[in-house]
Design a protein around this motif. Structure first.
Motif, PDB file in Angstrom:
ATOM      1  N   SER A  75       0.820  -1.205   0.000  1.00 43.21           N
ATOM      2  CA  SER A  75       0.000   0.000   0.000  1.00 43.21           C
ATOM      3  C   SER A  75       0.855   1.256   0.000  1.00 43.21           C
ATOM      4  O   SER A  75       2.002   1.261   0.457  1.00 43.21           O
ATOM      5  N   TYR A  83      -2.737  -1.281  -3.085  1.00 40.42           N
ATOM      6  CA  TYR A  83      -3.618  -0.164  -2.755  1.00 40.42           C
ATOM      7  C   TYR A  83      -2.836   1.152  -2.783  1.00 40.42           C
ATOM      8  O   TYR A  83      -1.847   1.311  -2.082  1.00 40.42           O
ATOM      9  N   GLU A 130      -6.514  -1.200  -5.997  1.00 38.66           N
ATOM     10  CA  GLU A 130      -7.160   0.104  -6.174  1.00 38.66           C
ATOM     11  C   GLU A 130      -6.114   1.183  -6.407  1.00 38.66           C
ATOM     12  O   GLU A 130      -5.184   1.359  -5.636  1.00 38.66           O
TER      13      GLU A 130
END
Length: 285
Positions: free
Chosen positions: A28, A79, A121
């Motif tokens: 992330s 992410y 994402e």
């Protein structure tokens, strides 16, 4: 920020009477901004740190093999997120050229393990303006970085004697209000060339039931270009086949091009009922 260049390989569950569950991989990049300069104006900073997952082999996050029941597959998250800000454009992106295998473990005398899930994402959180938006709601958000996936992503259920494992899934938090197995969402473009497999596992016993497939969703504010195969099939079973689920390729404000083979077939049965088929939707608003 500098690029995150990551190489990982094994987070499998161990074998046993009941197989161990697979692990969890989270890569992330969180970025925070000052939201207001005191005069009602937003103050922005630009982050250029991309996430690149570079493969030296398959990332194995599989469930362990069980003498009775198989273990559940693990999960992966890629992410990139911006928090506490409004209308920030970023040149960042997510790039993956590594295979991720989150298959559920084999249950030799019992049930196959459920698969894991995969979520990527390249997005943002907006003050009063969350996005990208749900289908049918136009967005004015800028198009920042994109997702490019070249790896094969597998979240299928494991083989079992009595029950094949279901594909893995996670609740999407109300975005579609559904449990998804493979989900890629970007405020820019999505390009996928990898094979995406979220099918149910096979059952081998004469009274066995095939596992269920779960959804695969590619959701982009910009363009979608998919040439990889996508499978959400139900697993085969001697007594009954498992049901398939749905595939959704959604481009909110761009071009949606698919050349990959997509399959949402119900599982086959020998003595009982075959599984129900799913559905496939390729949509541009």
């Amino acid at each position: 920020a500098a690029r995150q260049r990551v190489a990982v390989e094994h987070v499998d569950g161990g074998a046993g009477e009941t197989g161990g569950g697979g692990g969890y991989v989270d890569i992330s990049n969180y970025v925070y901004f000052q939201a207001d300069d005191g005069y009602g104006n937003y103050v922005y900073a630009t982050n250029s740190g991309s996430i690149e997952v570079l493969g030296y082999g398959t990332v194995n996050i599989k469930g362990g093999k069980g003498a009775i029941d198989g273990g559940y597959g693990g999960s992966s998250v890629l992410y990139w997120n911006v928090s506490d800000t409004n209308n920030v454009v970023s040149p960042s992106s997510i790039y993956n050229d590594t295979d991720f295998d989150m298959t559920g473990g084999q249950g030799v005398a019992g049930n196959g393990g459920s698969g894991g899930y995969f979520f990527a994402e390249m997005g943002m959180n907006y003050v009063g303006n969350p996005g990208p938006t749900k289908p049918g709601a136009k967005s004015t958000l800028p198009a920042p970085g994109s997702i490019e996936n070249r790896g094969n992503i597998t979240t299928r259920g494991g083989q079992g004697a009595f029950y094949g494992g279901d594909a893995g899934s996670f609740y999407d938090g109300g975005y579609y209000d559904y449990d998804l197995s493979i989900w890629m969402i970007a405020s820019g473009n999505i390009t996928n060339t990898g094979a995406l497999n979220a099918s149910g596992g096979q059952a081998t016993d004469v009274a066995g039931y095939g596992g269920y497939g779960y959804p695969v969703v590619l959701d982009a504010l910009g363009n979608i270009l998919n040439s990889g195969s996508i499978n959400v099939n139900g697993g085969d079973g001697k007594a009954a086949g498992g049901g398939a689920d749905w595939v959704f390729l959604y481009s909110e404000a761009g071009t949606n091009i698919n050349t990959g083979a997509i399959s949402a077939n119900g599982g086959n049965a020998v003595d009982g009922s075959g599984g129900y088929g799913g559905w496939i939707e390729i949509y541009t608003s």
